[in-house]
Design a protein around this motif. Structure first.
Motif, PDB file in Angstrom:
ATOM      1  N   PHE A   1       1.021  -0.861   0.352  1.00 34.58           N
ATOM      2  CA  PHE A   1       0.328  -0.188  -0.442  1.00 34.58           C
ATOM      3  C   PHE A   1       0.881   1.343   0.453  1.00 34.58           C
ATOM      4  O   PHE A   1       2.080   1.401   0.192  1.00 34.58           O
ATOM      5  N   SER A   2       0.252   2.564  -0.804  1.00 32.52           N
ATOM      6  CA  SER A   2       0.811   3.733  -0.117  1.00 32.52           C
ATOM      7  C   SER A   2       0.462   4.301   0.037  1.00 32.52           C
ATOM      8  O   SER A   2      -0.894   5.012   0.400  1.00 32.52           O
ATOM      9  N   ILE A   3       0.790   5.878   0.706  1.00 32.40           N
ATOM     10  CA  ILE A   3       0.783   6.793   1.175  1.00 32.40           C
ATOM     11  C   ILE A   3       0.583   8.132   0.780  1.00 32.40           C
ATOM     12  O   ILE A   3       2.039   8.164   0.669  1.00 32.40           O
ATOM     13  N   ASP A   4      -0.307   8.665   0.149  1.00 30.52           N
ATOM     14  CA  ASP A   4       0.290  10.094  -0.335  1.00 30.52           C
ATOM     15  C   ASP A   4       1.067  11.209   0.903  1.00 30.52           C
ATOM     16  O   ASP A   4       0.093  11.254   2.085  1.00 30.52           O
ATOM     17  N   ARG A   5       1.356  12.553   0.687  1.00 31.93           N
ATOM     18  CA  ARG A   5       1.930  13.774   1.673  1.00 31.93           C
ATOM     19  C   ARG A   5       0.858  14.099   2.236  1.00 31.93           C
ATOM     20  O   ARG A   5      -0.577  14.435   1.115  1.00 31.93           O
ATOM     21  N   GLY A   6       0.010  14.374   2.794  1.00 35.13           N
ATOM     22  CA  GLY A   6      -0.295  14.747   3.904  1.00 35.13           C
ATOM     23  C   GLY A   6      -1.389  14.421   4.238  1.00 35.13           C
ATOM     24  O   GLY A   6      -2.741  14.454   4.517  1.00 35.13           O
ATOM     25  N   ALA A   7      -1.592  13.055   4.037  1.00 39.22           N
ATOM     26  CA  ALA A   7      -3.009  12.120   4.115  1.00 39.22           C
ATOM     27  C   ALA A   7      -2.463  11.555   5.301  1.00 39.22           C
ATOM     28  O   ALA A   7      -2.062  10.977   6.237  1.00 39.22           O
ATOM     29  N   VAL A   8      -4.372  11.294   6.157  1.00 36.14           N
ATOM     30  CA  VAL A   8      -4.382  10.215   7.632  1.00 36.14           C
ATOM     31  C   VAL A   8      -4.481   8.855   6.312  1.00 36.14           C
ATOM     32  O   VAL A   8      -5.585   8.711   5.731  1.00 36.14           O
ATOM     33  N   CYS A   9      -3.830   7.988   7.011  1.00 40.74           N
ATOM     34  CA  CYS A   9      -4.435   6.529   6.045  1.00 40.74           C
ATOM     35  C   CYS A   9      -4.715   6.219   7.412  1.00 40.74           C
ATOM     36  O   CYS A   9      -3.689   5.665   8.496  1.00 40.74           O
ATOM     37  N   GLY A  10      -5.448   4.987   7.427  1.00 37.32           N
ATOM     38  CA  GLY A  10      -5.704   4.166   8.325  1.00 37.32           C
ATOM     39  C   GLY A  10      -5.706   2.934   7.847  1.00 37.32           C
ATOM     40  O   GLY A  10      -6.187   2.290   7.193  1.00 37.32           O
ATOM     41  N   LEU A  11      -4.552   2.074   8.792  1.00 39.02           N
ATOM     42  CA  LEU A  11      -4.873   0.524   8.967  1.00 39.02           C
ATOM     43  C   LEU A  11      -5.282   0.026  10.157  1.00 39.02           C
ATOM     44  O   LEU A  11      -5.776  -0.329  11.284  1.00 39.02           O
ATOM     45  N   ILE A  12      -6.392  -0.898   9.872  1.00 41.39           N
ATOM     46  CA  ILE A  12      -7.361  -1.537  10.338  1.00 41.39           C
ATOM     47  C   ILE A  12      -7.249  -3.636  10.495  1.00 41.39           C
ATOM     48  O   ILE A  12      -6.699  -3.674   9.363  1.00 41.39           O
ATOM     49  N   GLY A  13      -7.813  -3.927  10.889  1.00 40.85           N
ATOM     50  CA  GLY A  13      -8.135  -5.600  10.953  1.00 40.85           C
ATOM     51  C   GLY A  13      -8.582  -5.939  12.093  1.00 40.85           C
ATOM     52  O   GLY A  13      -8.072  -5.316  13.034  1.00 40.85           O
ATOM     53  N   PRO A  14      -9.359  -7.511  12.538  1.00 40.75           N
ATOM     54  CA  PRO A  14      -9.002  -8.270  13.395  1.00 40.75           C
ATOM     55  C   PRO A  14      -8.048  -7.957  14.668  1.00 40.75           C
ATOM     56  O   PRO A  14      -6.549  -8.407  14.024  1.00 40.75           O
ATOM     57  N   ASN A  15      -8.032  -8.380  15.343  1.00 36.60           N
ATOM     58  CA  ASN A  15      -6.624  -9.003  16.068  1.00 36.60           C
ATOM     59  C   ASN A  15      -6.753 -10.050  15.137  1.00 36.60           C
ATOM     60  O   ASN A  15      -7.095 -10.687  14.678  1.00 36.60           O
ATOM     61  N   GLY A  16      -4.761  -9.606  15.141  1.00 34.26           N
ATOM     62  CA  GLY A  16      -4.334 -10.928  14.508  1.00 34.26           C
ATOM     63  C   GLY A  16      -4.662 -10.275  13.207  1.00 34.26           C
ATOM     64  O   GLY A  16      -3.454 -11.302  12.442  1.00 34.26           O
ATOM     65  N   ALA A  17      -4.736  -9.273  13.182  1.00 32.61           N
ATOM     66  CA  ALA A  17      -4.513  -9.346  11.537  1.00 32.61           C
ATOM     67  C   ALA A  17      -3.045  -9.103  10.819  1.00 32.61           C
ATOM     68  O   ALA A  17      -2.886  -9.418   9.436  1.00 32.61           O
ATOM     69  N   GLY A  18      -2.268  -8.675  11.950  1.00 33.31           N
ATOM     70  CA  GLY A  18      -0.485  -7.841  11.559  1.00 33.31           C
ATOM     71  C   GLY A  18      -0.286  -6.343  11.082  1.00 33.31           C
ATOM     72  O   GLY A  18       0.959  -5.995  11.306  1.00 33.31           O
ATOM     73  N   LYS A  19      -1.658  -5.166  12.147  1.00 34.68           N
ATOM     74  CA  LYS A  19      -1.761  -4.175  11.208  1.00 34.68           C
ATOM     75  C   LYS A  19      -0.003  -3.732  12.833  1.00 34.68           C
ATOM     76  O   LYS A  19       0.645  -2.586  12.113  1.00 34.68           O
ATOM     77  N   THR A  20       0.192  -4.675  13.702  1.00 31.05           N
ATOM     78  CA  THR A  20       1.220  -3.915  14.788  1.00 31.05           C
ATOM     79  C   THR A  20       2.071  -4.705  13.956  1.00 31.05           C
ATOM     80  O   THR A  20       3.278  -3.707  13.863  1.00 31.05           O
ATOM     81  N   THR A  21       2.698  -5.540  13.271  1.00 34.25           N
ATOM     82  CA  THR A  21       3.976  -6.062  12.659  1.00 34.25           C
ATOM     83  C   THR A  21       4.713  -4.922  11.909  1.00 34.25           C
ATOM     84  O   THR A  21       5.281  -4.412  11.457  1.00 34.25           O
ATOM     85  N   MET A  22       3.070  -4.441  10.582  1.00 34.03           N
ATOM     86  CA  MET A  22       3.410  -3.168   9.397  1.00 34.03           C
ATOM     87  C   MET A  22       3.836  -2.509  10.327  1.00 34.03           C
ATOM     88  O   MET A  22       4.887  -1.375   9.548  1.00 34.03           O
ATOM     89  N   PHE A  23       3.473  -1.531  11.687  1.00 33.27           N
ATOM     90  CA  PHE A  23       3.509  -0.312  11.525  1.00 33.27           C
ATOM     91  C   PHE A  23       5.016  -0.844  12.862  1.00 33.27           C
ATOM     92  O   PHE A  23       5.714   0.616  12.327  1.00 33.27           O
ATOM     93  N   ASN A  24       5.300  -1.593  12.704  1.00 34.77           N
ATOM     94  CA  ASN A  24       7.042  -2.445  13.675  1.00 34.77           C
ATOM     95  C   ASN A  24       7.970  -2.208  12.147  1.00 34.77           C
ATOM     96  O   ASN A  24       8.988  -1.783  12.622  1.00 34.77           O
ATOM     97  N   VAL A  25       7.479  -2.813  11.368  1.00 39.78           N
ATOM     98  CA  VAL A  25       8.282  -2.907   9.922  1.00 39.78           C
ATOM     99  C   VAL A  25       8.805  -1.142   9.433  1.00 39.78           C
ATOM    100  O   VAL A  25       9.667  -0.726   9.731  1.00 39.78           O
ATOM    101  N   VAL A  26       7.653  -0.769   9.979  1.00 46.59           N
ATOM    102  CA  VAL A  26       7.983   0.799   8.993  1.00 46.59           C
ATOM    103  C   VAL A  26       8.774   1.616  10.253  1.00 46.59           C
ATOM    104  O   VAL A  26       8.960   2.723   9.721  1.00 46.59           O
ATOM    105  N   SER A  27       8.263   1.539  11.853  1.00 46.73           N
ATOM    106  CA  SER A  27       9.257   1.827  12.872  1.00 46.73           C
ATOM    107  C   SER A  27      10.557   2.050  12.790  1.00 46.73           C
ATOM    108  O   SER A  27      11.418   2.095  13.801  1.00 46.73           O
ATOM    109  N   ARG A  28      10.899   0.530  12.844  1.00 43.32           N
ATOM    110  CA  ARG A  28      12.712  -0.379  12.058  1.00 43.32           C
ATOM    111  C   ARG A  28      12.394  -1.190  13.239  1.00 43.32           C
ATOM    112  O   ARG A  28      13.474  -1.294  13.321  1.00 43.32           O
ATOM    113  N   ILE A  29      11.442  -1.693  14.065  1.00 42.14           N
ATOM    114  CA  ILE A  29      11.323  -1.776  14.854  1.00 42.14           C
ATOM    115  C   ILE A  29      11.793  -3.867  14.161  1.00 42.14           C
ATOM    116  O   ILE A  29      12.610  -4.273  14.969  1.00 42.14           O
TER     117      ILE A  29
END
Length: 261
Positions: free
Chosen positions: A32-60
Motif C-alpha cells: 500500500f502507499s500513503i500520499d503526502r498530507g494524508a491520514v491513512c487508517g490501518l485496520i483489521g481484526p486482532n491478529g491481522a498483522g497491523k502491529t507487525t506492519m507498524f513495527n516494520v515501518v518504525s524499524r523495530i
C-alpha cells in the motif's frame, strides 16, 4: 522528489512486504502507499498483522521480504535510531512517559532527538543554554496547542489517561516530524475522549503539515479522520480505498462480522 508534470511520489510506499516468525506468516505480500498530507487508517481484526506492519515501518522489525520506501529512499536501510532524523515519529499504545518528570520535560525529551545536545544534559541545563531555551519554548508551544499549557510544570504521574495520551502526541511532535505513526491512540479512552482525539488528529495534520499512519480499533474515528483506509486480515490486504469504499466492502464486513463474503 516529485517531478513537474509527473505523478506525485508517495511519501511512504510498502511493496510486497512479508514477515515470518518461524513458521508463522505475520505479513503476507502486503502493499500500500500513503500520499503526502494524508491520514491513512490501518485496520483489521486482532491478529491481522497491523502491529507487525507498524513495527516494520518504525524499524523495530526487519521484513523477510519486500521493500519499504520513504520519499523514494530505502527505509529498510535505516536503523530504528535513525528514523527521527528522516522526519518520522511515533506514539505508543502503552504510554512510554517519564511519570516523575513534568509535562514540559517529557516533551523536551522528544524535542532533543533532533538537537545537537544530549537529552539529559539539556534537561539539566548543562552547557546547552541556547538550545535548551529554544527547545523549552517549542515544547511549551506544543503543550499549549494540545490544550495542556496550564499543566506544563505538573508531573505526569497521576494525571488522567486522556491527558497523558495528548502528552504522548505532543512529545512525538516535538521532534518536528513530517510522518507520524500513531499506534492505537484511542485505546483506553472514553467515547467523548475518542471524539476529541479524532479532532486532535485532524488539527495536528493541518497545523504541522503531517502525513499520518493510524493503527486503530475505533472504527468510527478511523472512518471520520482518514483520507484512505487499508484493511487487513491474516497478514494480507483485503481492501484499500476511501473510508466509504472500505466500510461497504463485503470482504471487510465479513472479516469483522464473521459472515460469508
Amino acid at each position: 522528489m516529485d517531478i513537474p508534470g509527473s505523478a506525485p511520489v508517495p511519501l511512504l510506499e510498502v511493496s510486497d512486504v512479508t514477515v515470518k516468525f518461524g513458521g508463522i506468516v505475520a505479513l503476507d505480500g502486503l502493499s500500500f502507499s500513503i500520499d503526502r498530507g494524508a491520514v491513512c487508517g490501518l485496520i483489521g481484526p486482532n491478529g491481522a498483522g497491523k502491529t507487525t506492519m507498524f513495527n516494520v515501518v518504525s524499524r523495530i522489525y526487519d521484513p523477510t521480504a519486500g521493500k519499504v520506501t520513504f520519499e523514494g529512499h530505502d527505509l529498510l536501510a535505516v536503523p530504528a535510531h535513525g528514523i527521527a532524523h528522516l522526519g518520522i515519529a511515533r506514539t505508543f499504545q502503552n504510554l512510554a512517559l517519564f511519570p516523575t518528570m513534568t509535562l514540559l520535560e517529557n516533551v523536551m525529551v522528544g524535542a532533543h532527538s533532533q538537537g545537537s545536545v544530549g537529552i539529559w544534559r539539556a534537561i539539566a541545563r548543562v552547557g546547552a543554554s541556547r538550545e535548551n531555551r529554544r527547545v523549552r519554548d517549542w515544547s511549551g508551544d506544543l503543550l499549549a496547542k494540545l490544550g495542556l499549557g496550564h499543566l506544563a510544570h505538573v508531573p505526569a504521574a497521576g494525571l488522567p489517561f486522556g491527558t497523558l495520551k495528548r502528552l504522548e502526541i505532543a512529545r512525538a511532535l516535538a521532534a518536528r516530524p513530517r510522518f507520524l505513526l500513531m499506534d492505537e491512540p484511542a485505546a483506553g479512552l472514553t467515547h467523548s475522549e475518542v471524539d476529541e482525539l479524532g479532532d486532535v488528529v485532524l488539527q495536528i495534520r493541518g497545523d504541522f503539515d503531517l502525513t499520518v499512519l493510524l493503527v486503530e480499533h475505533h472504527m468510527s474515528m478511523v472512518m471520520r479522520v482518514s483520507d484512505k483506509v487499508v484493511a487487513m486480515e491474516f497478514g494480507r490486504k483485503i481492501s484499500e480505498g476511501s473510508p466509504e469504499q472500505v466500510r461497504n466492502d463485503p470482504t471487510v464486513i465479513a472479516a469483522y462480522l464473521g459472515a460469508e463474503a
